[in-house]
Design a protein around this motif. Structure first.
Motif, PDB file in Angstrom:
ATOM      1  N   GLN A  29       0.827  -1.206   0.000  1.00 54.79           N
ATOM      2  CA  GLN A  29       0.000   0.000   0.000  1.00 54.79           C
ATOM      3  C   GLN A  29       0.863   1.258   0.000  1.00 54.79           C
ATOM      4  O   GLN A  29       0.597   2.211  -0.744  1.00 54.79           O
ATOM      5  N   ALA A  30       1.916   1.262   0.825  1.00 57.15           N
ATOM      6  CA  ALA A  30       2.795   2.433   0.902  1.00 57.15           C
ATOM      7  C   ALA A  30       3.479   2.691  -0.437  1.00 57.15           C
ATOM      8  O   ALA A  30       3.575   3.840  -0.891  1.00 57.15           O
ATOM      9  N   ILE A  31       3.968   1.632  -1.083  1.00 55.71           N
ATOM     10  CA  ILE A  31       4.620   1.771  -2.387  1.00 55.71           C
ATOM     11  C   ILE A  31       3.632   2.278  -3.428  1.00 55.71           C
ATOM     12  O   ILE A  31       3.950   3.153  -4.245  1.00 55.71           O
ATOM     13  N   GLU A  32       2.423   1.737  -3.413  1.00 52.98           N
ATOM     14  CA  GLU A  32       1.389   2.152  -4.371  1.00 52.98           C
ATOM     15  C   GLU A  32       1.122   3.654  -4.244  1.00 52.98           C
ATOM     16  O   GLU A  32       1.082   4.386  -5.237  1.00 52.98           O
ATOM     17  N   PHE A  33       0.913   4.107  -3.014  1.00 50.96           N
ATOM     18  CA  PHE A  33       0.598   5.515  -2.794  1.00 50.96           C
ATOM     19  C   PHE A  33       1.769   6.419  -3.180  1.00 50.96           C
ATOM     20  O   PHE A  33       1.578   7.484  -3.771  1.00 50.96           O
ATOM     21  N   ALA A  34       2.995   5.997  -2.844  1.00 53.54           N
ATOM     22  CA  ALA A  34       4.158   6.857  -3.066  1.00 53.54           C
ATOM     23  C   ALA A  34       4.559   6.931  -4.533  1.00 53.54           C
ATOM     24  O   ALA A  34       4.828   8.018  -5.056  1.00 53.54           O
ATOM     25  N   PHE A  35       4.581   5.784  -5.220  1.00 53.99           N
ATOM     26  CA  PHE A  35       5.164   5.752  -6.560  1.00 53.99           C
ATOM     27  C   PHE A  35       4.136   5.711  -7.691  1.00 53.99           C
ATOM     28  O   PHE A  35       4.470   6.017  -8.830  1.00 53.99           O
ATOM     29  N   PHE A  36       2.909   5.340  -7.390  1.00 56.00           N
ATOM     30  CA  PHE A  36       1.902   5.288  -8.444  1.00 56.00           C
ATOM     31  C   PHE A  36       0.859   6.398  -8.306  1.00 56.00           C
ATOM     32  O   PHE A  36       0.169   6.722  -9.261  1.00 56.00           O
TER      33      PHE A  36
END
Length: 219
Positions: free
Chosen positions: A171-178
């Motif tokens: 979830q954190a990666i999705e929000f930050a990079f996408f």
């Protein structure tokens, strides 16, 4: 209101007015409890004692943090975390091993250095991921068919690795990079402490980088 909220909400905090103003230990007012008295009270879970200790030493500890971190916002966040650690681990303090201020300074220095190392590791992992994802799909395969090349497209590889992350890191990666959200925006949206968001991103990026290397080596 929990301990962290009580600390963060103090409008008269010297740290907020001038974080570099106090670099020497203040003299307690006549009749005020000593540092040792405050630590004993904190060990007995007295929140007022923690508040007094914060008022007395937040300036010194933040000045110490800023010598390592060099970022006001991150120093503020780390200062709150340090006082929460003082509250949660006060029983680890022993007057036989030294004074309360020395214990707190050691704790603050260690946390500041750890924070700097994590930030540097996060930056390196982010740079590596950026470099990996900018490579052409052909760079990932050798003598592959058109179908294999299509499957090995960098974006597909990244997505496969991300899907294998723990849900919180994913979830954190999705929000930050996408979605292009900042760490603070992620923390607010997910109702998660900022430090936890940073850790999830750091761990997630490392796993993505390691996963991409493994996938590339298998091709």
């Amino acid at each position: 209101m929990n301990r962290k909220s009580q600390i963060a909400a103090r409008p008269d905090s010297e740290t907020e007015v001038n974080p570099r103003a106090r670099t020497t230990p203040p003299e307690p007012e006549p009749g005020a409890p000593s540092d040792l008295d405050l630590m004993k009270a904190i060990q007995a879970e007295d929140p007022a004692a923690l508040s007094q200790l914060y008022d007395r030493y937040n300036g010194i500890l933040k000045a110490l943090i800023l010598r390592v971190i060099h970022n006001e916002t991150e120093a503020d966040d780390l200062l709150q975390e340090i006082f929460m650690e003082i509250w949660n681990h006060a029983k680890n303090f022993s007057a036989q091993k030294g004074k309360p201020l020395g214990w707190m300074v050691t704790l603050a220095r260690r946390r500041a250095i750890d924070g700097l190392r994590k930030k540097q590791a996060y930056t390196r992992a982010e740079e590596r991921l950026q470099s990996e994802t900018e490579q052409r799909p052909e760079a990932w395969v050798h003598n592959a068919t058109a179908e294999e090349i299509a499957f090995s497209d960098t974006r597909v590889l990244v997505r496969n690795v991300i899907n294998g992350l723990p849900p919180a890191q994913q979830q954190a990666i999705e929000f930050a990079f996408f979605r292009g959200m900042s760490q603070r925006e992620i923390a607010a949206k997910t109702n998660t402490p900022l430090g936890t968001v940073k850790t999830r991103l750091e761990l997630g990026l490392k796993k993505i980088y390691d996963g991409l290397k493994e996938l590339r080596d298998e091709l």
